[in-house]
Design an enzyme around this catalytic site. Structure first.
Site, PDB file in Angstrom:
ATOM      1  N   GLY A 159      -5.693  -0.381   7.604  1.00  0.00           N
ATOM      2  CA  GLY A 159      -5.541  -0.607   9.032  1.00  0.00           C
ATOM      3  C   GLY A 159      -6.344   0.402   9.824  1.00  0.00           C
ATOM      4  N   CYS A 160      -6.531   0.122  11.109  1.00  0.00           N
ATOM      5  CA  CYS A 160      -7.342   1.014  11.936  1.00  0.00           C
ATOM      6  C   CYS A 160      -6.651   2.360  12.166  1.00  0.00           C
ATOM      7  CB  CYS A 160      -7.678   0.341  13.259  1.00  0.00           C
ATOM      8  SG  CYS A 160      -6.287  -0.470  14.082  1.00  0.00           S
ATOM      9  N   PHE A 161      -5.342   2.357  12.439  1.00  0.00           N
ATOM     10  CA  PHE A 161      -4.632   3.620  12.617  1.00  0.00           C
ATOM     11  C   PHE A 161      -4.647   4.474  11.347  1.00  0.00           C
ATOM     12  CE2 PHE A 161      -2.361   1.350  16.166  1.00  0.00           C
ATOM     13  CZ  PHE A 161      -2.822   2.169  17.187  1.00  0.00           C
TER      14      PHE A 161
ATOM     15  N   THR B  87      -6.912   4.466   9.012  1.00  0.00           N
ATOM     16  CA  THR B  87      -8.275   4.962   8.828  1.00  0.00           C
ATOM     17  C   THR B  87      -8.529   6.184   9.695  1.00  0.00           C
ATOM     18  OG1 THR B  87      -9.124   2.768   8.257  1.00  0.00           O
ATOM     19  CG2 THR B  87     -10.719   4.372   9.067  1.00  0.00           C
ATOM     20  N   CYS B  88      -8.199   6.073  10.973  1.00  0.00           N
ATOM     21  CA  CYS B  88      -8.472   7.158  11.913  1.00  0.00           C
ATOM     22  C   CYS B  88      -7.578   8.370  11.668  1.00  0.00           C
ATOM     23  CB  CYS B  88      -8.295   6.650  13.344  1.00  0.00           C
ATOM     24  SG  CYS B  88      -9.140   7.630  14.600  1.00  0.00           S
TER      25      CYS B  88
END
Length: 348
Positions: A151-153, A155-156
């Site tokens: 997911g994007c969260f 990853t970041c």
């Protein structure tokens, strides 16, 4: 042309689907051979996204109508919960499936059911999926059959934290992440809460205390460190299309300092093509990675000697989803991971 592989993009009418299309236009070894869209089947790609009208793309169709024997890789840009059955159907017929949904990220089917509110019907396949946080999965990705993109969260959040955790520099017991994301992270569906007048000129937290990406972060932290943790993740939605920023206040292990954290990040990503540790004191900004597969990060001294602040930014649609998906496929094929992704971001 004999070396060109054929790609299908499932869910091509959504934001991550059209982002895959955008990026594949620059890929020297991949050609789009099929596009699907459940509710848009039969329509021309240029009618779904006018910015693609000049590309000569195939019309959207139902995934069951694709001649899968002609396809090498499927990029599954389908909604959470809608992916697992489709992927299991096509998996025997293609070399690789790159799943951008959450359906194969969590190894524990009971946890998946608890987080996403539905049963996972294929736990035996769930165990075989490679979790594709690219910079931390190069070896497992080699020749992978099923790739589960993060997911994007996660990853970041994970990219800046994993080196610090691996080097035993910070405590796992007090990881609290505050995150900001653009609206495209919610997908293209029509919703009152995502309409202009409801969203503009304001910001709000959501998924407070129970965001579904938090268990995903826990899973990878435990995999890297061997220690169980429960990450606190508080996301905020702001009126911008693309972008994501995570800010994590970390507690330092005894005897560790701010410089240790900077050196750990620099060592971890010194040869990375997509992750940049910024100069000391430079604050990461989402506008500098917009439209790119890049992650910018930095660490800052806090007011107290035993804490530090870790900040990272990505484009949620690119490095947080479609770009990382292509990076993962490149790695699975033994190609340069930069293929199709060597572009500067949008600015302004």
């Amino acid at each position: 042309m004999a070396n060109i592989k054929k790609a299908a993009v499932l869910g091509a009418s959504g934001y991550t689907g059209v982002e895959v299309i955008r990026l594949l236009q620059h890929h020297p070894k991949l050609e789009i051979a099929a596009l699907t869209g459940h509710s848009r089947a039969g329509e021309r790609a240029g009618d779904v996204f006018a910015n693609t009208a000049h590309l000569g793309l195939p019309d959207l169709q139902d995934w069951k109508d694709i001649s899968w024997s002609d396809i090498d890789v499927a990029f599954a840009c389908l909604p959470h919960g809608a992916s697992q059955e489709t992927i299991v159907e096509i998996l025997p017929h293609v070399d690789t499936v790159v799943d951008l949904s959450a359906d194969f990220r969590l190894r524990d089917p009971d946890l998946y059911e608890n987080v996403y509110g539905r049963t996972h019907n294929f736990p035996e396949i769930l165990e075989t999926a490679v979790y594709g946080l690219s910079e931390w999965a190069r070896e497992p990705l080699a020749n992978a059959k099923l790739i589960a993109c993060p997911g994007c969260f996660p990853t970041c959040t994970l990219l800046p934290l994993l080196p610090l955790l691996k080097d035993d520099l910070i405590e796992t017991s007090s990881l609290a992440v505050s995150a900001i994301t653009g609206v495209t992270g919610a997908g293209r569906k029509a919703s009152l809460g995502l309409s202009f007048t409801e969203l503009a000129e304001g910001a709000h937290a959501y998924g407070v205390g129970n965001h579904r990406h938090a268990p995903e972060i826990d899973q990878i932290v435990e995999r890297v460190t061997g220690q169980k943790t429960t990450v606190s993740l508080t996301p905020h939605l702001v009126p911008m299309n693309r972008g994501m920023i995570t800010t994590t206040v970390v507690s330092l292990k005894k005897g560790r300092g701010y410089n240790d954290l900077r050196e750990s990040l620099k060592a971890a990503y010194q040869n990375s093509k997509f992750v940049t540790v910024l100069s000391e004191g430079e604050v990461p900004q989402t506008r500098h990675v917009r439209g790119s597969n890049r992650c910018h990060m930095n660490v800052f001294q806090d007011r107290t000697a035993d804490t530090a602040i870790v900040i990272a930014v990505i484009d949620n649609l690119t490095k947080g989803s479609s770009g990382q998906a292509i990076q993962n496929y490149n790695l699975s094929q033994g190609w340069d991971e930069n293929l199709g992704l060597d572009m500067i971001g949008f600015f302004p």
